[in-house]
Scaffold this motif. Sequence first.
Motif, PDB file in Angstrom:
ATOM      1  N   ILE A   1      -0.058   4.791  -1.631  1.00 37.12           N
ATOM      2  CA  ILE A   1      -0.394   5.987  -0.860  1.00 37.12           C
ATOM      3  C   ILE A   1       0.537   7.126  -1.241  1.00 37.12           C
ATOM      4  O   ILE A   1       0.094   8.245  -1.543  1.00 37.12           O
ATOM      5  CB  ILE A   1      -0.293   5.705   0.646  1.00 37.12           C
ATOM      6  CG1 ILE A   1      -1.316   4.647   1.038  1.00 37.12           C
ATOM      7  CG2 ILE A   1      -0.513   6.975   1.445  1.00 37.12           C
ATOM      8  CD1 ILE A   1      -1.196   4.168   2.464  1.00 37.12           C
TER       9      ILE A   1
ATOM     10  N   GLU B   1       0.284  16.666   8.062  1.00 38.68           N
ATOM     11  CA  GLU B   1       0.693  17.664   7.074  1.00 38.68           C
ATOM     12  C   GLU B   1      -0.507  18.497   6.638  1.00 38.68           C
ATOM     13  O   GLU B   1      -0.456  19.729   6.633  1.00 38.68           O
ATOM     14  CB  GLU B   1       1.318  16.963   5.863  1.00 38.68           C
ATOM     15  CG  GLU B   1       1.844  17.921   4.822  1.00 38.68           C
ATOM     16  CD  GLU B   1       1.542  17.446   3.430  1.00 38.68           C
ATOM     17  OE1 GLU B   1       0.828  16.436   3.298  1.00 38.68           O
ATOM     18  OE2 GLU B   1       2.007  18.091   2.478  1.00 38.68           O
ATOM     19  N   HIS B   2      -1.610  17.816   6.329  1.00 40.62           N
ATOM     20  CA  HIS B   2      -2.798  18.553   5.867  1.00 40.62           C
ATOM     21  C   HIS B   2      -3.302  19.497   6.948  1.00 40.62           C
ATOM     22  O   HIS B   2      -3.663  20.635   6.659  1.00 40.62           O
ATOM     23  CB  HIS B   2      -3.898  17.576   5.451  1.00 40.62           C
ATOM     24  CG  HIS B   2      -3.676  16.991   4.109  1.00 40.62           C
ATOM     25  ND1 HIS B   2      -2.654  16.110   3.847  1.00 40.62           N
ATOM     26  CD2 HIS B   2      -4.317  17.189   2.935  1.00 40.62           C
ATOM     27  CE1 HIS B   2      -2.690  15.773   2.578  1.00 40.62           C
ATOM     28  NE2 HIS B   2      -3.690  16.407   2.001  1.00 40.62           N
TER      29      HIS B   2
ATOM     30  N   ILE C   1       2.374   6.539   7.266  1.00 36.50           N
ATOM     31  CA  ILE C   1       2.269   7.510   6.175  1.00 36.50           C
ATOM     32  C   ILE C   1       0.958   8.276   6.290  1.00 36.50           C
ATOM     33  O   ILE C   1       0.923   9.513   6.234  1.00 36.50           O
ATOM     34  CB  ILE C   1       2.367   6.809   4.808  1.00 36.50           C
ATOM     35  CG1 ILE C   1       3.739   6.166   4.664  1.00 36.50           C
ATOM     36  CG2 ILE C   1       2.123   7.812   3.684  1.00 36.50           C
ATOM     37  CD1 ILE C   1       3.891   5.321   3.437  1.00 36.50           C
ATOM     38  N   LEU C   2      -0.131   7.523   6.506  1.00 42.69           N
ATOM     39  CA  LEU C   2      -1.442   8.185   6.595  1.00 42.69           C
ATOM     40  C   LEU C   2      -1.421   9.238   7.693  1.00 42.69           C
ATOM     41  O   LEU C   2      -1.863  10.370   7.502  1.00 42.69           O
ATOM     42  CB  LEU C   2      -2.527   7.145   6.867  1.00 42.69           C
ATOM     43  CG  LEU C   2      -2.878   6.264   5.672  1.00 42.69           C
ATOM     44  CD1 LEU C   2      -3.922   5.235   6.048  1.00 42.69           C
ATOM     45  CD2 LEU C   2      -3.354   7.115   4.510  1.00 42.69           C
TER      46      LEU C   2
ATOM     47  N   VAL D   1       0.640  12.210   6.605  1.00 42.23           N
ATOM     48  CA  VAL D   1      -0.113  13.005   5.621  1.00 42.23           C
ATOM     49  C   VAL D   1      -1.198  13.803   6.327  1.00 42.23           C
ATOM     50  O   VAL D   1      -1.374  14.999   6.083  1.00 42.23           O
ATOM     51  CB  VAL D   1      -0.725  12.081   4.550  1.00 42.23           C
ATOM     52  CG1 VAL D   1      -1.673  12.862   3.659  1.00 42.23           C
ATOM     53  CG2 VAL D   1       0.372  11.441   3.723  1.00 42.23           C
TER      54      VAL D   1
ATOM     55  N   LEU E   1      -1.047  22.482   6.982  1.00 40.33           N
ATOM     56  CA  LEU E   1      -1.284  23.364   5.823  1.00 40.33           C
ATOM     57  C   LEU E   1      -2.580  24.145   6.021  1.00 40.33           C
ATOM     58  O   LEU E   1      -2.605  25.368   5.867  1.00 40.33           O
ATOM     59  CB  LEU E   1      -1.354  22.528   4.538  1.00 40.33           C
ATOM     60  CG  LEU E   1      -0.010  22.036   4.006  1.00 40.33           C
ATOM     61  CD1 LEU E   1      -0.218  21.124   2.816  1.00 40.33           C
ATOM     62  CD2 LEU E   1       0.864  23.216   3.608  1.00 40.33           C
TER      63      LEU E   1
ATOM     64  N   ASP F   1       3.929   0.449   7.344  1.00 38.72           N
ATOM     65  CA  ASP F   1       4.239   1.836   6.985  1.00 38.72           C
ATOM     66  C   ASP F   1       2.954   2.604   6.693  1.00 38.72           C
ATOM     67  O   ASP F   1       2.843   3.787   6.984  1.00 38.72           O
ATOM     68  CB  ASP F   1       5.121   1.868   5.728  1.00 38.72           C
ATOM     69  CG  ASP F   1       6.528   1.415   6.061  1.00 38.72           C
ATOM     70  OD1 ASP F   1       6.787   1.194   7.249  1.00 38.72           O
ATOM     71  OD2 ASP F   1       7.337   1.293   5.127  1.00 38.72           O
ATOM     72  N   THR F   2       1.990   1.903   6.113  1.00 39.18           N
ATOM     73  CA  THR F   2       0.753   2.553   5.672  1.00 39.18           C
ATOM     74  C   THR F   2       0.225   3.501   6.736  1.00 39.18           C
ATOM     75  O   THR F   2       0.053   4.694   6.493  1.00 39.18           O
ATOM     76  CB  THR F   2      -0.322   1.483   5.391  1.00 39.18           C
ATOM     77  OG1 THR F   2       0.334   0.344   4.871  1.00 39.18           O
ATOM     78  CG2 THR F   2      -1.360   2.012   4.432  1.00 39.18           C
TER      79      THR F   2
ATOM     80  N   VAL G   1       5.766  20.528   3.793  1.00 36.69           N
ATOM     81  CA  VAL G   1       5.797  19.227   3.116  1.00 36.69           C
ATOM     82  C   VAL G   1       7.107  18.505   3.426  1.00 36.69           C
ATOM     83  O   VAL G   1       7.105  17.365   3.904  1.00 36.69           O
ATOM     84  CB  VAL G   1       5.622  19.420   1.598  1.00 36.69           C
ATOM     85  CG1 VAL G   1       5.605  18.086   0.888  1.00 36.69           C
ATOM     86  CG2 VAL G   1       4.364  20.220   1.306  1.00 36.69           C
TER      87      VAL G   1
ATOM     88  N   ASP H   1       0.846  -1.206   0.000  1.00 30.83           N
ATOM     89  CA  ASP H   1       0.000   0.000   0.000  1.00 30.83           C
ATOM     90  C   ASP H   1       0.871   1.242   0.000  1.00 30.83           C
ATOM     91  O   ASP H   1       0.535   2.257  -0.606  1.00 30.83           O
ATOM     92  CB  ASP H   1      -0.881   0.004   1.255  1.00 30.83           C
ATOM     93  CG  ASP H   1      -2.015  -1.002   1.122  1.00 30.83           C
ATOM     94  OD1 ASP H   1      -2.111  -1.587   0.036  1.00 30.83           O
ATOM     95  OD2 ASP H   1      -2.754  -1.175   2.095  1.00 30.83           O
ATOM     96  N   THR H   2       2.007   1.143   0.685  1.00 37.60           N
ATOM     97  CA  THR H   2       2.860   2.311   0.883  1.00 37.60           C
ATOM     98  C   THR H   2       3.052   3.064  -0.422  1.00 37.60           C
ATOM     99  O   THR H   2       2.735   4.249  -0.529  1.00 37.60           O
ATOM    100  CB  THR H   2       4.247   1.870   1.392  1.00 37.60           C
ATOM    101  OG1 THR H   2       4.041   0.743   2.217  1.00 37.60           O
ATOM    102  CG2 THR H   2       4.914   2.980   2.141  1.00 37.60           C
TER     103      THR H   2
ATOM    104  N   PHE I   1      -3.153  28.273   6.237  1.00 38.12           N
ATOM    105  CA  PHE I   1      -4.019  29.125   5.417  1.00 38.12           C
ATOM    106  C   PHE I   1      -5.034  29.854   6.284  1.00 38.12           C
ATOM    107  O   PHE I   1      -5.300  31.044   6.068  1.00 38.12           O
ATOM    108  CB  PHE I   1      -4.705  28.295   4.331  1.00 38.12           C
ATOM    109  CG  PHE I   1      -3.749  27.945   3.243  1.00 38.12           C
ATOM    110  CD1 PHE I   1      -3.277  28.933   2.390  1.00 38.12           C
ATOM    111  CD2 PHE I   1      -3.269  26.661   3.089  1.00 38.12           C
ATOM    112  CE1 PHE I   1      -2.376  28.636   1.394  1.00 38.12           C
ATOM    113  CE2 PHE I   1      -2.362  26.347   2.095  1.00 38.12           C
ATOM    114  CZ  PHE I   1      -1.916  27.339   1.246  1.00 38.12           C
TER     115      PHE I   1
END
Lengths: 657, 657
Positions: A580, B587-588, B580-581, B584, B591, B576-577, B556, A576-577, B595
Amino acid sequence: MQLGLSFSDSDVSSFTPLVVLELADDTKAEAITWLLNRIRDKQQNGGAELLVNQLLFPAQDDQKSNPNVFVVGSTLQRLLNGAEDVGLFKEFQDGTMRGFTYANRESFKDFNGDGEGFLSDAECQYIIKHGLDTLRAKNEQHVPGYPKLKLYPGKSVVRRLQSKGVLIQYFPLHNKEDLKRLSFSWYKKFKLSFQPLDDIRHYFGEGLALYFGFLEYFTFALVPMALIGIPYYLFDWEDYDKYVLFAVFNLVWSTVFLEVWKRCSATLAYGWGTLSRKKAFEEPRAGFHGALGFNPVTGREEPVYPSSKRQLRIYLVSVPFVLLCLYLSFYVMMVYFDMEFWAINTYHENPNIATSILLFVPSIIYAVVIEIMNLLYRCAAEFLTDWGEPEILLFNFVNCFASLFYIAFVMQNMVLLRQSLATLLITSQILNQVMEAFLPYWLQRRRNKKVHKRMRRLMGDKELPLLGQVQLETEMNTYLGTFDDYLEQFLLFGYVSLFSCVYPLAAVLVVLNNITEVYSDAFKMCHVFKRPFSEPAANIGVWQLAFETMSIIAVVTNCALIGLSPQVKAYFPESDTQLILIVVAIEHVLLAFKFILAFVIPDVPKHIQVKLAKLDFDSLEALKKRVSTHLHMCTYLLHENRKCDSLSGSTSVQIVI
Amino acid sequence: MQLGLSFSDSDVSSFTPLVVLELADDTKAEAITWLLNRIRDKQQNGGAELLVNQLLFPAQDDQKSNPNVFVVGSTLQRLLNGAEDVGLFKEFQDGTMRGFTYANRESFKDFNGDGEGFLSDAECQYIIKHGLDTLRAKNEQHVPGYPKLKLYPGKSVVRRLQSKGVLIQYFPLHNKEDLKRLSFSWYKKFKLSFQPLDDIRHYFGEGLALYFGFLEYFTFALVPMALIGIPYYLFDWEDYDKYVLFAVFNLVWSTVFLEVWKRCSATLAYGWGTLSRKKAFEEPRAGFHGALGFNPVTGREEPVYPSSKRQLRIYLVSVPFVLLCLYLSFYVMMVYFDMEFWAINTYHENPNIATSILLFVPSIIYAVVIEIMNLLYRCAAEFLTDWGEPEILLFNFVNCFASLFYIAFVMQNMVLLRQSLATLLITSQILNQVMEAFLPYWLQRRRNKKVHKRMRRLMGDKELPLLGQVQLETEMNTYLGTFDDYLEQFLLFGYVSLFSCVYPLAAVLVVLNNITEVYSDAFKMCHVFKRPFSEPAANIGVWQLAFETMSIIAVVTNCALIGLSPQVKAYFPESDTQLILIVVAIEHVLLAFKFILAFVIPDVPKHIQVKLAKLDFDSLEALKKRVSTHLHMCTYLLHENRKCDSLSGSTSVQIVI
């Protein structure tokens, strides 16, 4: 009881009535006299300098109708001065838009003779409204006859009377001729054509014209999406590479059309003279209460709102209130899911037509409940924190989309997502159309019938058009502003963009909805609601931001959906990595692209920019010249050494400017 | 050869020389006569109406120095009119900033008597420059004596002469008194204090003052990061949860301080009168060539640049050029990596001091090469596409950071990243300081010595300060504008923010660098370079955007780095999935937060907004009133029925405004 010069259709000629003013029928005589005098009084005496007369009903009125209905009009002179006071922008000889002034009225385009027809109806009524709203108490301690209705210098009279229910309402009258012409060119003729935005603006003002402009633009913008969406539905393409294409197209497209809209609205607003009109210079609206203060910009004395108070209220009232409502809507959502699963189970136990229909019942019910909750919240919000529009927006957004987000990203059930999206969208569309136009229309027709009957009984054959019209329109519902209409479009945009790659047909449904929407909205404006006062608007305001935010969120959601889709997952069996990472990368590229695009496309078209800059330049030059011209003039005069009368009028202007 | 009234220290009294004009020593006599006449000629005859005199050298000048050096000055009257022409904003009586006009000069603050000292030196020189730049050919076919130097009506004379090397240079003279005072309060006294921005602006103009303002602000803003960064270095904390904290703090902090800077610069610019000054109203700079046309905004006749041509040039010249350069810098990067690995291998083969030092050699060499490439690109870009600033910025960014990105995300070698980041940063800082200040200073001193010796030999003991000063300053290097200085800060910001969570010490290094930077820049402005013409600036322009973009990229990169770090990976051993999620998601959120923050913090402080709105309001009012006042005045005069002389002067103004 009768005040001032009486007024009925017999002597309609005395002035054209533009605005209707309805007082409670038990209003004290002295209060009425005082109010009318204040309205009629000269402006330098703090009056509104408007024409106002009581509307008289024939004696034999068994069914006693409220006698305290007044019609307000104005002299042309007053209107033109008013236009200057409210800072209307009109087209100048050189084709630019400039702040109108009575002094150099001659230099404005379409100003002929005494200026008859120079101002649109909507503008005249706006000026009158402004006149009434800015009618302020002088040194009265209270409203005559009402010791309880306290007044203080600068307090808006209208506002105080309204707040205590003495003034029931005041609204602009329809102009039957124009209305007939407008409604024909607008929605009566069924050939496909653009809306007559200029006429709409001329009759209803810029705010509404901009809404209809946006509605039209938005609908046309959705057509490409719809066209591309149809085949997906017809051949139910399930391969996600196609959906990816569709999603990407949508995202780019939504950015482009939102950017381009800015330019369109700027062009429209410039042509209507609202673009360069400075909000800060307007008098505060009558709703504005508080002690007198000085507006730092205009230097005018006007009530100032204690913003600390507002802050406090926001934190103590609206925030907890919003949170409570959000909790409620989540609770309802959970109930909906229970129903949904119960329905699915029953279907799986014995699948037949009944149970398969049952499958749709929960989401339909949920859709209805959502609409009701939105409505309730709306009223509550209006009551609690007068017009906390951002909160209303937020609440509606959560209320409508929470379930979809939950289904999409927590349950990750794409089938249910599509089904529930479809039902929500369709149900809410139907409900909206009914709530908005047909229900009010139906009520309206019943009223019309009643009134007509009464009129006929009252005065038999002799026609009293004005009297009848006023009777009708006082009974009509009041249009609460464009907020709800924009909100509806905003939510529809959400349905289209947020999950577009799962349900491409959404765009088609929205386009169909909006085509009827144009007609039903047009109809409701012309025949269901009271004519609203025009509100000058330069753009769609907060909605631009709202739509842009939505399109940004859409990027994230769509990328996520694509990432979650089994077909895409199939491409990356081992890890999946990698998937994604790729999805995230694509998302970032899309977002970056959005911002670059938004940055590259100028918000105001070049030729408008030039015109605006020119206005600024001329204004500054004028500011510089002001003193110097006088000196020039004096030196000139001294030099010529003759009396001024020789150069009064425009010639002198030519000389010194 | 001698023209006009000769001029040397003997009759310095005739006027204060402000600008030096140097022509080639072989310039034809008629050309000089013509030029001087044009400069001295009245403005209504298309002249510059300035005072200009030749600088005379003592007869016994063996080492023949260029005789065609002229000093330009101006009458006070001309300067004040000029201030109006260039649209200077000055403080009005009521504390607001307004466009200066000669007519109502009395109403401006600090305007005493004849207005002596009302304009700063920088402003006077700017006005003179403007006068020279806008000196346009009338009907001359060519420059007298130079049939080759074609002219056409409206062609900027100065520009033409410059382009053909007849006019070598023109620059403003230093004011020794002010310079001494300024340099003392600026960098001579070593107690820690803020820079005297107002004095800097007064002497060098707004553009430079804003740069130093930003430099100071940026440095102070970095201090917190530095303080937090130190312990990471001292106790070399390797646990990444700490680094996460550090990164998050940096990201939020960088957003806040960039937003707050907008407010600061707005406040500064308002106080200096450049905020409300409209760029569009300025005459095009002399560099601006092309046929005469009408400026749509001002209606003034001025050369217009065919933008289609520019477009074409961008696509045909600069784009391929940039691509080529980028390819080169990538190639160099690869070479660097080869060296790097060779060095590492040799170290691993036999680890000793020599080889351990060798480890740093490649990145040092690379850093030097980068600086050289930036420099080369800079010159090439300036030569090819005059000032393609965005491209220069892009190229420098890629050139400096490409290798770091490669190490971080392709090699994922954090140790190498940190080492290479450190070496790049430190080397470039050292190089910059040398290139910028010390090298020019050293050259300058040698020149000074030469000139002084010559002067002494020339005129023995008798002092000719002006002559000497002009001699010195003509030899000095020209300051090419703030671009390079900003660019340096921009790259430093990149080093700090992009990989902050890997090398927290970067902030410390940058702060240290900037403290010396303030002094070296101040010094180079005062003593190394020619005094530059002041350039009015309302903000740091493209750099605001550049810094903001950098801070977005930083979000980022930092999130990615944290995600890649083994320590963080350790928390999610199974998949890892999930990691990472989460990354992310964070990060969002960051961000989005950025703003919202940028949206919430208003760019211009409230009190400035009010003042600006007030100016707009008054301007529009003035524009409205212009005609009406005249009518009023006339009616008033008619009414009073007396001659104008009775109310000439300000009283009349009081009456009618």
